[in-house]
Design a protein around this motif. Structure first.
Motif, PDB file in Angstrom:
ATOM      1  N   GLY A 152       0.819  -1.229   0.000  1.00  0.00           N
ATOM      2  CA  GLY A 152       0.000   0.000   0.000  1.00  0.00           C
ATOM      3  C   GLY A 152       0.842   1.263   0.000  1.00  0.00           C
ATOM      4  O   GLY A 152       0.893   1.962  -0.992  1.00  0.00           O
ATOM      5  N   ASP A 153       1.505   1.532   1.119  1.00  0.00           N
ATOM      6  CA  ASP A 153       2.313   2.761   1.221  1.00  0.00           C
ATOM      7  C   ASP A 153       3.785   2.428   0.952  1.00  0.00           C
ATOM      8  O   ASP A 153       4.639   2.579   1.810  1.00  0.00           O
ATOM      9  N   MET A 188      -3.098   3.943   2.002  1.00  0.00           N
ATOM     10  CA  MET A 188      -2.833   4.368   0.630  1.00  0.00           C
ATOM     11  C   MET A 188      -1.403   4.847   0.464  1.00  0.00           C
ATOM     12  O   MET A 188      -0.710   5.119   1.427  1.00  0.00           O
ATOM     13  N   THR A 194       2.306   6.735  -5.829  1.00  0.00           N
ATOM     14  CA  THR A 194       0.921   6.274  -5.827  1.00  0.00           C
ATOM     15  C   THR A 194       0.523   5.931  -7.266  1.00  0.00           C
ATOM     16  O   THR A 194       0.850   6.684  -8.187  1.00  0.00           O
ATOM     17  N   ARG A 198      -5.182   5.495  -7.921  1.00  0.00           N
ATOM     18  CA  ARG A 198      -5.330   5.762  -6.488  1.00  0.00           C
ATOM     19  C   ARG A 198      -5.100   7.236  -6.153  1.00  0.00           C
ATOM     20  O   ARG A 198      -5.346   7.659  -5.017  1.00  0.00           O
ATOM     21  N   THR A 205     -10.165   3.964   0.191  1.00  0.00           N
ATOM     22  CA  THR A 205      -9.941   3.148  -0.994  1.00  0.00           C
ATOM     23  C   THR A 205      -8.775   2.206  -0.721  1.00  0.00           C
ATOM     24  O   THR A 205      -7.718   2.640  -0.270  1.00  0.00           O
ATOM     25  N   PRO A 207      -5.626  -0.242  -1.299  1.00  0.00           N
ATOM     26  CA  PRO A 207      -4.584  -0.540  -2.284  1.00  0.00           C
ATOM     27  C   PRO A 207      -4.724  -1.999  -2.733  1.00  0.00           C
ATOM     28  O   PRO A 207      -5.450  -2.776  -2.119  1.00  0.00           O
ATOM     29  N   SER A 211      -1.487  -1.778  -7.567  1.00  0.00           N
ATOM     30  CA  SER A 211      -0.985  -0.452  -7.180  1.00  0.00           C
ATOM     31  C   SER A 211       0.433  -0.566  -6.623  1.00  0.00           C
ATOM     32  O   SER A 211       1.280   0.297  -6.855  1.00  0.00           O
TER      33      SER A 211
END
Ligand code: ZN
Length: 357
Positions: A152-153, A188, A194, A198, A205, A207, A211
């Motif tokens: 995600g991040d 996120m 990103t 996204r 939302t 990930p 993504s």
């Protein structure tokens, strides 16, 4: 004032000093014989959910999938070892967890991205080290995805690297995973790292692996192009440069359309990339994203000694055997030395990083 944390089983640790802070937590050194740090998250949106998330991750540490991920040397993931609470077991305590101190075997990933930091912290690093780090990162992400985790991040701030290009990752408490049928949603991405679908998406939302795969391609590009972001550059139409994300949304990327952005002459030339990797970047940024495992396979092939050349003028100049001459010498002749031997003068301006912001 001495800060202590206590685990659910009543074990107490003394925190010695604050060593960093991120978007939602603060990391402290821990007084322990092992290299440990504690991350405390003062204000999670839902404290009970956060405690449950940490408890599940700690339990998963003993599952075969996690044992597999943690079996490499140095340990590539700062997995939560124990949930802890600062300020005693009272209701006003701050929650967090103990994890391996990645500084024990790694350095911040950013040390490999800029010429000055590289010279200061990883003076032997070459383009082969960047390739090794890209391969290590792609393999790590492919393994995480295979075991059901989404990062995600994904961004340099959460990544670590050593002098051999071996990559590690922290901030596991922001990942997305399922446990016992329950989905623990991930955080996120951050600006500049990103996926386009996204960017500007509503809070909450989730990930997904695709993504992550987009951001992997961005990071591999940054590694192999001396820190250059693949969507760097001023819009060639004459409009203002706003951000990497704005360029992402408008498809302004030198590898997709050479005329879409203007880059300074100090930027590494696009043709220093092996053709196979150029093809993967175009797919990743053009909409058909290669999975992390496809990146790992291609990067492993390009990192073979037979695919690399060393420059006669400077042993830190390593480049693909597809190139007839050294691209780093060309850049140095233009005043932008990406891989310079010797000590950097502490006063000198770093001309070749103007395109990094
Ligand atoms: Zn050279």
């Amino acid at each position: 004032m001495t800060l202590t944390v206590v685990s659910g089983s009543g074990h107490t640790w003394r925190l010695t000093r604050r060593i960093g802070s991120g978007s939602e937590g603060v990391v402290y050194a821990v007084d322990d014989a092992r290299p440990l740090v504690a991350k405390l998250v003062p204000d999670p949106p839902d404290p009970a959910a956060y405690r449950r998330r940490i408890a599940r991750l700690v339990r998963q540490r003993r599952e075969p999938r996690t044992v597999r991920l943690l079996s490499a040397t140095p340990v590539p993931v700062a997995w939560p070892m124990a949930g802890v609470r600062a300020g005693g077991p009272g209701a006003d305590g701050v929650d967090g967890y103990l994890m391996t101190d990645m500084r024990h075997a790694h350095q911040p990933f950013a040390h490999l991205l800029t010429p000055r930091a590289r010279r200061a912290h990883l003076p032997g690093a070459t383009w082969a080290t960047a390739l090794a780090a890209a391969l290590s990162l792609a393999r790590l992400l492919a393994n995480l995805h295979a075991e059901g985790y989404v990062v995600g991040d994904l961004k340099p701030d959460n990544l670590w690297v050593d002098a051999h290009g071996r990559v590690g990752i922290a901030d596991v408490d922001s990942w997305q995973f399922t446990d016992g049928g329950e989905v623990f949603p991930g955080r996120m991405g951050s600006p500049g790292h990103t996926a386009p679908e996204r960017i500007g998406a509503p809070a909450g939302t989730a990930p997904d692996r695709a993504s992550d795969d987009f951001v992997l391609a961005v990071l591999v590009h940054q590694l192999l192009m001396c820190g250059l972001h693949p969507f760097a550059g001023h819009p060639a139409t004459g409009g203002d440069y706003l951000s990497y994300d704005d360029n992402v949304l408008h498809g302004r990327c030198r590898l997709l359309d050479r005329t879409s952005v203007a880059l300074p002459r100090s930027a590494p030339p696009a043709d220093l990339l092996p053709r196979r990797l150029t093809g993967l970047f175009r797919a990743a940024f053009g909409g058909v994203r290669p999975h992390a495992s496809a990146w790992a396979e291609a990067l492993a092939a390009e990192a073979e000694p037979a695919k690399l050349r060393s420059c006669r003028r400077n042993t830190l100049h390593v480049y693909t055997a597809e190139r007839p001459w050294c691209p780093w010498c060309d850049l140095a002749d233009r005043g932008a030395e990406c891989y310079r031997a010797g000590q950097e003068s502490p006063e000198g301006p770093e001309r070749n990083t103007v395109w990094q912001r």
